[in-house]
Design a protein around this motif. Structure first.
Motif, PDB file in Angstrom:
ATOM      1  N   GLY A  91       0.820  -1.204   0.000  1.00  0.00           N
ATOM      2  CA  GLY A  91       0.000   0.000   0.000  1.00  0.00           C
ATOM      3  C   GLY A  91       0.855   1.255   0.000  1.00  0.00           C
ATOM      4  O   GLY A  91       2.092   1.192   0.092  1.00  0.00           O
ATOM      5  N   ASP A  92       0.211   2.404  -0.092  1.00  0.00           N
ATOM      6  CA  ASP A  92       0.918   3.686  -0.061  1.00  0.00           C
ATOM      7  C   ASP A  92       1.626   3.874   1.282  1.00  0.00           C
ATOM      8  O   ASP A  92       2.756   4.369   1.353  1.00  0.00           O
ATOM      9  N   GLY A  93       0.973   3.435   2.366  1.00  0.00           N
ATOM     10  CA  GLY A  93       1.560   3.596   3.702  1.00  0.00           C
ATOM     11  C   GLY A  93       2.871   2.848   3.847  1.00  0.00           C
ATOM     12  O   GLY A  93       3.779   3.282   4.564  1.00  0.00           O
ATOM     13  N   ALA A  94       2.996   1.721   3.140  1.00  0.00           N
ATOM     14  CA  ALA A  94       4.206   0.890   3.242  1.00  0.00           C
ATOM     15  C   ALA A  94       5.447   1.628   2.763  1.00  0.00           C
ATOM     16  O   ALA A  94       6.566   1.312   3.177  1.00  0.00           O
ATOM     17  N   ASN A 142      -1.973   2.358  -4.403  1.00  0.00           N
ATOM     18  CA  ASN A 142      -2.162   3.619  -3.677  1.00  0.00           C
ATOM     19  C   ASN A 142      -3.654   3.925  -3.537  1.00  0.00           C
ATOM     20  O   ASN A 142      -4.277   4.488  -4.446  1.00  0.00           O
ATOM     21  N   ASN A 143      -4.196   3.542  -2.373  1.00  0.00           N
ATOM     22  CA  ASN A 143      -5.625   3.822  -2.139  1.00  0.00           C
ATOM     23  C   ASN A 143      -5.797   5.103  -1.316  1.00  0.00           C
ATOM     24  O   ASN A 143      -6.871   5.380  -0.791  1.00  0.00           O
ATOM     25  N   GLN A 144      -4.710   5.849  -1.188  1.00  0.00           N
ATOM     26  CA  GLN A 144      -4.702   7.204  -0.629  1.00  0.00           C
ATOM     27  C   GLN A 144      -4.857   7.306   0.889  1.00  0.00           C
ATOM     28  O   GLN A 144      -4.814   8.401   1.447  1.00  0.00           O
ATOM     29  N   TRP A 145      -5.010   6.178   1.541  1.00  0.00           N
ATOM     30  CA  TRP A 145      -5.113   6.179   3.000  1.00  0.00           C
ATOM     31  C   TRP A 145      -4.324   5.007   3.574  1.00  0.00           C
ATOM     32  O   TRP A 145      -4.278   3.935   2.959  1.00  0.00           O
ATOM     33  N   ALA A 146      -3.720   5.202   4.736  1.00  0.00           N
ATOM     34  CA  ALA A 146      -3.124   4.120   5.516  1.00  0.00           C
ATOM     35  C   ALA A 146      -3.882   4.145   6.851  1.00  0.00           C
ATOM     36  O   ALA A 146      -3.571   4.956   7.725  1.00  0.00           O
ATOM     37  N   ILE A 147      -4.895   3.342   6.944  1.00  0.00           N
ATOM     38  CA  ILE A 147      -5.938   3.455   7.982  1.00  0.00           C
ATOM     39  C   ILE A 147      -6.417   4.909   7.969  1.00  0.00           C
ATOM     40  O   ILE A 147      -6.982   5.337   6.960  1.00  0.00           O
TER      41      ILE A 147
END
Ligand SMILES: Cc1ncc(C[n+]2csc(CCOP(=O)(O)OP(=O)(O)O)c2C)c(N)n1
Ligand SMILES: [Mg+2]
Length: 369
Positions: A168-171, A197-202
């Motif tokens: 994910g993007d957060g990673a 990239n779903n634009q949020w990390a939680i």
């Protein structure tokens, strides 16, 4: 050749389904219908698993609603069973489309005897041997360094395989991510890095995750090409992924593809109120309106091969039946015996595990160990 480092996401089909570039010949109506079927199946699997979660029949699930074009498009762009995939926890649409049996996925979520890992993994953290789909780990970015190592081994062996590593993007702000990506790049390892990239990390938005304008620009620093693609346009995802995967396979070193998409649902069942707590209803509505399945339906309509409401309902019902049958079979297989917790890792159990096994045995037999 696909253009790297574009400022706008690469796109073939507009949100209303109109092609904005010439549609490549391989996307015949039959092929598009097949991709549509794959995406609907992934979405309905998702919906049914959320229901099973609410019924208390499984204890963890992370939805991928809205991200189907990215995962299905990736699955349809690689050599399944030949290439290796190091996935992350939201990748069931990827696994399902790669041919991981639906019964195995459901069984893994339920932790029954029919689960190939027999309940020894956190729910929704599956692996699949035949598809070279490595077991999912919850620890963000922990798959990236071993994926780089896997790719390095493929390079040394010269077997023409590639490694696909998703995250994910957060990673991308974890140390492991940078170590792994750098290791792959400096050694020219055949690794296709895919950022979903779903634009949020939680509850952390991308702008609080990185000061970079996008994720794909980070590739430049490591000396590899970076691509930005509309992750809700399955034609774009497949055009970019298949071309970049081929470049990687030819020995040109690793590449990073960022698929811009959105997690329409909550992060997981540990995050039930995404809209209320950290996202606006307007943002969620905007991205719900950019639905990847509706886009393919729009394209098929434009091509004069619309999916009828009846056909769509049949596809949905077929997946619901498939999941219901898998749940029946999984539950009929029963719960694994507690003893298997101690099997398949050590030939001789170390002393602390022997003590734990003895403790559990005493618990099970009411102290009659
Ligand atoms: C090393 C580590 N730190 C924190 C967490 C807690 N955690 C679980 S999911 C997540 C967000 C990851 O976001 P992203 O990589 O964008 O993936 P997404 O869930 O959006 O698909 C976090 C911080 C974790 N699992 N592992
Ligand atoms: Mg994310």
């Amino acid at each position: 050749m696909i253009q790297p480092f574009t400022s706008d996401p690469l796109r073939w089909v507009a949100e209303d389904g109109q092609p904005i570039r010439e549609l490549p010949a391989r996307f015949t109506p039959d092929v598009l219908r097949g991709l549509h079927r794959d995406m609907v199946r992934a979405r309905e699997f998702d919906r049914k698993l959320v229901t099973l979660l609410r019924q208390g029949r499984t204890t963890f699930y992370a939805q991928s609603r809205g991200m189907e074009a990215t995962q299905v498009g990736l699955a349809r762009s690689i050599q399944v069973g030949h290439d290796w995939v190091w996935p992350y926890y939201r990748d069931h649409a990827l696994g399902l489309t790669m041919g991981v049996p639906l019964l195995d996925l459901v069984s893994q979520c339920l932790g029954t005897n029919s689960d190939p890992s027999r309940g020894r993994q956190m729910p929704h953290h599956f692996g699949a041997e035949r598809q070279n789909f490595v077991s999912i780990s919850s620890s963000i970015a922990s798959q990236v360094p071993p994926a780089a190592g896997n790719a390095l081994a493929q390079k040394y062996l010269g077997v023409g395989e590639i490694t696909v590593c998703t995250f994910g993007d957060g990673a991308t702000s974890e140390g492991d991510w940078h170590a792994g990506v750098n290791m792959a790049a400096v050694n020219g390892a055949p690794c296709l890095f895919v950022c979903e990239n779903n634009q949020w990390a939680i509850s952390t938005p991308l702008r609080a995750q990185t000061a970079s304008e996008t994720v794909h620009v980070k590739a430049r620093a490591y000396g590899m090409p970076g691509y930005l693609v509309d992750g809700n346009d399955i034609v774009a995802v497949m055009e970019v992924m298949s071309s970049v995967a081929e470049e990687v396979r030819q020995g040109n070193g690793p590449a990073l593809v960022e698929c811009l998409t959105y997690r329409v649902g909550s992060h997981s069942n540990a995050d039930a109120d995404a809209e209320k707590n950290y996202r606006t209803r307007e943002e969620v509505a905007l991205w719900t309106g950019r639905d990847p399945i509706a886009r393919v339906e729009g394209l098929l309509e434009h091509l004069g091969h619309p999916v009828s409401a009846e056909e769509r309902a049949d596809l949905i019902a077929a997946t619901h039946r498939e999941v219901d049958e898998a749940v029946r079979q999984a539950e009929a297989s029963g719960q694994p015996d507690w003893r298997i917790m101690f099997e398949d890792v050590y030939a001789d159990l170390p002393v602390h595990l022997r003590e734990q096994a003895a403790f559990l045995r005493a618990e099970q037999t009411g102290g009659q160990a």
